[in-house]
Each structure stands twice: as structure tokens, then as C-alpha cells.
Write a protein that holds these residues in place. Structure first.
Motif, PDB file in Angstrom:
ATOM      1  N   PRO A  50      15.788 150.912  -8.130  1.00 12.14           N
ATOM      2  CA  PRO A  50      14.897 151.514  -6.806  1.00 12.14           C
ATOM      3  C   PRO A  50      14.854 150.536  -5.459  1.00 12.14           C
ATOM      4  CG  PRO A  50      13.670 150.717  -8.632  1.00 12.14           C
ATOM      5  CD  PRO A  50      14.828 150.607  -9.095  1.00 12.14           C
ATOM      6  N   GLU A  51      15.372 149.335  -5.799  1.00 11.53           N
ATOM      7  CA  GLU A  51      15.420 148.486  -4.575  1.00 11.53           C
ATOM      8  C   GLU A  51      16.074 148.940  -3.440  1.00 11.53           C
ATOM      9  OE1 GLU A  51      18.397 146.546  -7.351  1.00 11.53           O
ATOM     10  OE2 GLU A  51      16.511 147.762  -7.473  1.00 11.53           O
ATOM     11  N   ILE A  52      17.133 150.026  -3.879  1.00  7.57           N
ATOM     12  CA  ILE A  52      18.128 150.638  -2.910  1.00  7.57           C
ATOM     13  C   ILE A  52      17.328 151.185  -1.648  1.00  7.57           C
ATOM     14  CG2 ILE A  52      19.891 150.401  -4.342  1.00  7.57           C
ATOM     15  CD1 ILE A  52      19.667 153.501  -4.528  1.00  7.57           C
ATOM     16  N   SER A  53      16.180 151.727  -1.967  1.00  4.95           N
ATOM     17  CA  SER A  53      15.312 152.486  -1.175  1.00  4.95           C
ATOM     18  C   SER A  53      14.471 151.534  -0.090  1.00  4.95           C
ATOM     19  CB  SER A  53      14.365 153.321  -1.829  1.00  4.95           C
ATOM     20  OG  SER A  53      14.899 154.242  -2.572  1.00  4.95           O
ATOM     21  N   PHE A  54      14.721 150.007  -0.268  1.00  4.87           N
ATOM     22  CA  PHE A  54      13.864 149.252   0.594  1.00  4.87           C
ATOM     23  C   PHE A  54      15.153 148.260   1.427  1.00  4.87           C
ATOM     24  CE2 PHE A  54      11.190 149.857  -3.053  1.00  4.87           C
ATOM     25  CZ  PHE A  54      10.186 149.975  -2.408  1.00  4.87           C
ATOM     26  N   PRO A  55      14.643 147.594   2.463  1.00  4.80           N
ATOM     27  CA  PRO A  55      15.401 146.796   3.298  1.00  4.80           C
ATOM     28  C   PRO A  55      16.282 145.709   2.455  1.00  4.80           C
ATOM     29  CG  PRO A  55      13.433 147.093   4.513  1.00  4.80           C
ATOM     30  CD  PRO A  55      13.236 147.588   2.910  1.00  4.80           C
ATOM     31  N   TYR A  61      11.855 142.457  -7.532  1.00  6.77           N
ATOM     32  CA  TYR A  61      10.875 142.265  -8.476  1.00  6.77           C
ATOM     33  C   TYR A  61       9.511 142.554  -8.075  1.00  6.77           C
ATOM     34  CZ  TYR A  61      15.022 140.154  -9.986  1.00  6.77           C
ATOM     35  OH  TYR A  61      16.570 140.021 -10.254  1.00  6.77           O
ATOM     36  N   GLU A  62       9.108 142.904  -7.057  1.00  6.51           N
ATOM     37  CA  GLU A  62       7.450 143.572  -6.751  1.00  6.51           C
ATOM     38  C   GLU A  62       7.402 144.605  -7.236  1.00  6.51           C
ATOM     39  OE1 GLU A  62       6.742 143.302  -2.480  1.00  6.51           O
ATOM     40  OE2 GLU A  62       7.045 141.364  -2.417  1.00  6.51           O
ATOM     41  N   ALA A 131      12.563 140.117 -18.252  1.00  6.09           N
ATOM     42  CA  ALA A 131      11.040 140.352 -17.718  1.00  6.09           C
ATOM     43  C   ALA A 131      11.262 141.601 -16.691  1.00  6.09           C
ATOM     44  CB  ALA A 131      10.551 139.271 -16.862  1.00  6.09           C
ATOM     45  N   ASP A 132      12.565 141.520 -16.071  1.00  5.39           N
ATOM     46  CA  ASP A 132      12.752 142.960 -14.893  1.00  5.39           C
ATOM     47  C   ASP A 132      12.902 144.159 -15.719  1.00  5.39           C
ATOM     48  OD1 ASP A 132      14.023 144.321 -12.798  1.00  5.39           O
ATOM     49  OD2 ASP A 132      15.734 144.053 -13.850  1.00  5.39           O
TER      50      ASP A 132
END
Length: 412
Positions: A50-55, A61-62, A131-132
Motif C-alpha cells: 500500500p505504500e505505492i499510494s504515498f509519496p 511502516y507507518e 514485524a512488517d
């Protein structure tokens, strides 16, 4: 005896499956995933990465990132891209590459079997990666990608049953851009469920081929939830695909090093000669044809390194692996690479990229020397797992890779 359970998978409707199906989260980086999912809101990468939707600056890992993965899956369900099967089922997942076929049974294995080591491992896990995946499970409440398991194929039982299941029309049958054909069948017939359960329960153990971090993460969540729900919950089950070992193919997992540890080439070859017979192959690529033989690319030429058997003194089954021999005879004593997990002077190249990628890395100046290895065998993997041994990191590259998004295990 190994436990297996049927389940009600969430699956994409057939007309959407080729848009949904995605490569596993751990074989592509964020930039590659972003490119693959661009313009395709149905791609399962929106769930698994899902990090692909962010800059680019976003910390992957947030909590907000994992929440985005959860909302991406809910949207796929709300938009009727995914639907849940009405009955508990097992699934047969077949992959075909270059005419070679492997048939996997999809079901749920037990957290307890993993803890009791009936699900056998051959790799150590990294705490950060474990953990991820644990957080991904906790926030999405899903097993989004299956664990890839193998079993020792000693009889025709499961293979005969797979052939019977294949007589009906598949749920999916499509070919991805890399030429791999993916076919999925579902069975909810009571006699099939009973036979599959009995046949798997007759096995002494299963072997993790790929997915150590996913398994460990799922087991960790399951253990914690068992305290909360002592009478049981879906968290005690882990989605997996189980293949017979003789249908699986392991490719070589090669190594490249950035420098010669301050050595001149003549010095380097002199030290190599203590452990190996060396012959030049000129500019012609060399792929090792047997165990304990290595290809080496340096200075525009290929060399063949044959281990001197008087240097071969294995203590454990893992010591017999070529990846371990390379480390103990070259990487550590000559090149000074003490920990291949953390040293930035070494990198790993899956065999699917070919020997040309090794040449490219050296010719470009990014790396100084490359080593081509003979692949680990399935028998080696299972023998090491049986003995409780651990392989060096990056020892196995299974091909073809499973596609994600064809079935999902919901924990609610």
C-alpha cells in the motif's frame, strides 16, 4: 500428522482476475510495484504494497500505510471485484512455464503445527520483515498472500485427486506477461474435502519453500489471538499452497561483490587456488553443471572454479551447500565479507535474470566480480530442514512465482 482445513476464500470475479493478479510483495520493490499498478486500481498491489499510494518520502511502516492496504481491500469487496465463496472449499492452483507444470493444493495449515515444527523451516527470519508482515495482518485482518509449501511426494494420492478435480471447468485460466499460465479450480464436494484432509494428514511434515516471514508473522498473530480467544479463532489457520516436491524447480541464486578487498587480481587468484582448481572459459558464459563447481566472471572473462575435495569437510548438511562453500572459502576469508546478511559489499541475483545480468553488473563497474552457482536441490532443502539446519540467506529462488490476489483468507 499435519492439519489442513478448507476455507471460504475471497476471490476476484473471473472477468477481473488478470487485472487483480500481481507479483508477490517481496519480489518487487516499491518503485516497480508503483509502475505495475499505475492506472490499475484493481491491482492487488494496492493491498500488499500500500505504500505505492504515498509519496516516495512516506515511511512504509507507518500505521497509515497498513490502514491504506485494509481500505484498498474493502473497496475491492465493496465494488464487487472480490466476492467470498459461499462454502468451505479447497482450491487447486496450477502454474505452467515452458511446458513444465506444478500443481498446488490451497488450504489452511495450523499455527500449532508451525510452532511444533511439523511445518519445517530452512531460513532465519529478519525481525524487521517479520514485524512488517505481522502489522499487515493485524491492520488488514487478512492473510493476503499464501505461504508456499512443499511435501515429500512418495505416493500418487494427492496427484490423482488433483487430476480428478481438473476434470471440471476452472475458475480462472489466464497467462501473465511473463508467459506463465495460471489456472485455478475450486472444490467444495464433501468427498473431495474428506479425501484431501485425510491425504494431507497422512504426511509427517510440510516444508516452507517460500514465505518464512509470512508464516512467522501469521503464527505470531495466531499465538496472541489464542490468548484472547482460547476456544479458537480463524487466526489459528494460515493460508498456504502445498506442492509435491518433485514438481518444484529451484533456480540458482548468484552473488556479486563490489571489490576484491584491496587485493590485486594476481593475489586474488593465488588465494583462490588454495581451494579451487581454476580454468579460464574466456568471454563465454559458464553455468555450473554440477554441485561444488562455480562460474566466476571477472575482468571480462569467465572462469570455472572446481572445489578441491581435500578442502571439503562438511559438519552439517548445510555445510554441503555451494552457497555455504562460496562463503566459507571465498567471501569471508578472501573478500572479507563477514556477514552476508548485512554487508553492503555483496548483492544477490536470482537465476531468473540469467548470467547476462552478472556480466552487466560487473561490466558497468557497479560490481567487481560475480559468482554463478549450481542451484540447491529440493532434496537438499528437505534434508536440511529435517535435520533442523538453516541455510544461508538467499539460497533458493523458486520459479515460477505464485500470483497474489487469486484467493484471500479473511480472519473475520
Amino acid at each position: 500428522m499435519v492439519f489442513i482445513k478448507s476455507f471460504r476464500a475471497f476471490r476476484p470475479k473471473e472477468k477481473f482476475v488478470s487485472q487483480v493478479a500481481a507479483r508477490p510483495y517481496d519480489v518487487i520493490n516499491t518503485a516497480e510495484a508503483r509502475r505495475e499498478a499505475e492506472g490499475n486500481p484493481k491491482s492487488f498491489l494496492h493491498v500488499t504494497k500500500p505504500e505505492i499510494s504515498f509519496p516516495d518520502s512516506q515511511d512504509p511502516y507507518e500505521s497509515s500505510v497498513y490502514l491504506k492496504g485494509a481500505s484498498a481491500f474493502r473497496k475491492l469487496v465493496d465494488d464487487k471485484i472480490f466476492v467470498q465463496d459461499k462454502k468451505n472449499s479447497f482450491y487447486l492452483y496450477t502454474l505452467v512455464i515452458n511446458g513444465r507444470e506444478q500443481n498446488g493444493l490451497v488450504g489452511c495449515i495450523s499455527v500449532d503445527d508451525y510452532i511444533d515444527r511439523k511445518i519445517k523451516v530452512h531460513e532465519l527470519t529478519r525481525p524487521d520483515k517479520e514485524a512488517d508482515r505481522k502489522r499487515h495482518i493485524e491492520y488488514t485482518n487478512l492473510h493476503a498472500e499464501p505461504v508456499f509449501l512443499a511435501y515429500r511426494s512418495t505416493g500418487p494420492g494427492l496427484k490423482l485427486l488433483a487430476a480428478e478435480i481438473k476434470k471440471k471447468k476452472p475458475e480462472y485460466d489466464f497467462t501473465t506477461d511473463d508467459g506463465i499460465r495460471h489456472t485455478l479450480w475450486k472444490t467444495d464436494k464433501e468427498d473431495h474435502l474428506t479425501k484431501i484432509t485425510a491425504l494431507v494428514e497422512s504426511l509427517d511434515s510440510l516444508y516452507i519453500a517460500d514465505g518464512h516471514h509470512r508464516t512467522a508473522a501469521a503464527a505470531s498473530v495466531g499465538t496472541e489471538m489464542k490468548k484472547k480467544f482460547p476456544d479458537g479463532s480463524e487466526h489459528q489457520n494460515i493460508m498456504a499452497v502445498i506442492f509435491p516436491h518433485d514438481e518444484l524447480r529451484i533456480l540458482d541464486y548468484n552473488r556479486v561483490a563490489r571489490d576484491l578487498n584491496g587485493l590485486e587480481r594476481d593475489e586474488f587468484f593465488q588465494l583462490l587456488g588454495q581451494s579451487f582448481q581454476i580454468r579460464s572459459n574466456g568471454p563465454m558464459q559458464y553455468k555450473p553443471s554440477r554441485l561444488h563447481e562455480f562460474g566466476m566472471y571477472l575482468g571480462g572473462n569467465w572462469f570455472v572454479l572446481e572445489l578441491k575435495m581435500d578442502r571439503f569437510h562438511p559438519i552439517t548438511r548445510a555445510d554441503e551447500l555451494d552457497v555455504q562453500i562460496l562463503t566459507s572459502e571465498i567471501l569471508t576469508p578472501i573478500l572479507g565479507i563477514k556477514d552476508i546478511r548485512t554487508d553492503k559489499r555483496i548483492d544477490f541475483v536470482g537465476g531468473i535474470r540469467g548470467l547476462g545480468e552478472l556480466e552487466n553488473l560487473v561490466n558497468s563497474g557497479k560490481m567487481e566480480v560475480a559468482f554463478a552457482l549450481h542451484p540447491v536441490t529440493m532434496n537438499q532443502l528437505m534434508d536440511i530442514s529435517d535435520s533442523g539446519g538453516i541455510m544461508p540467506p538467499k539460497s533458493t529462488w523458486f520459479e515460477p512465482k505464485l500470483r497474489s490476489g487469486l484467493f484471500v483468507h479473511a480472519l473475520y
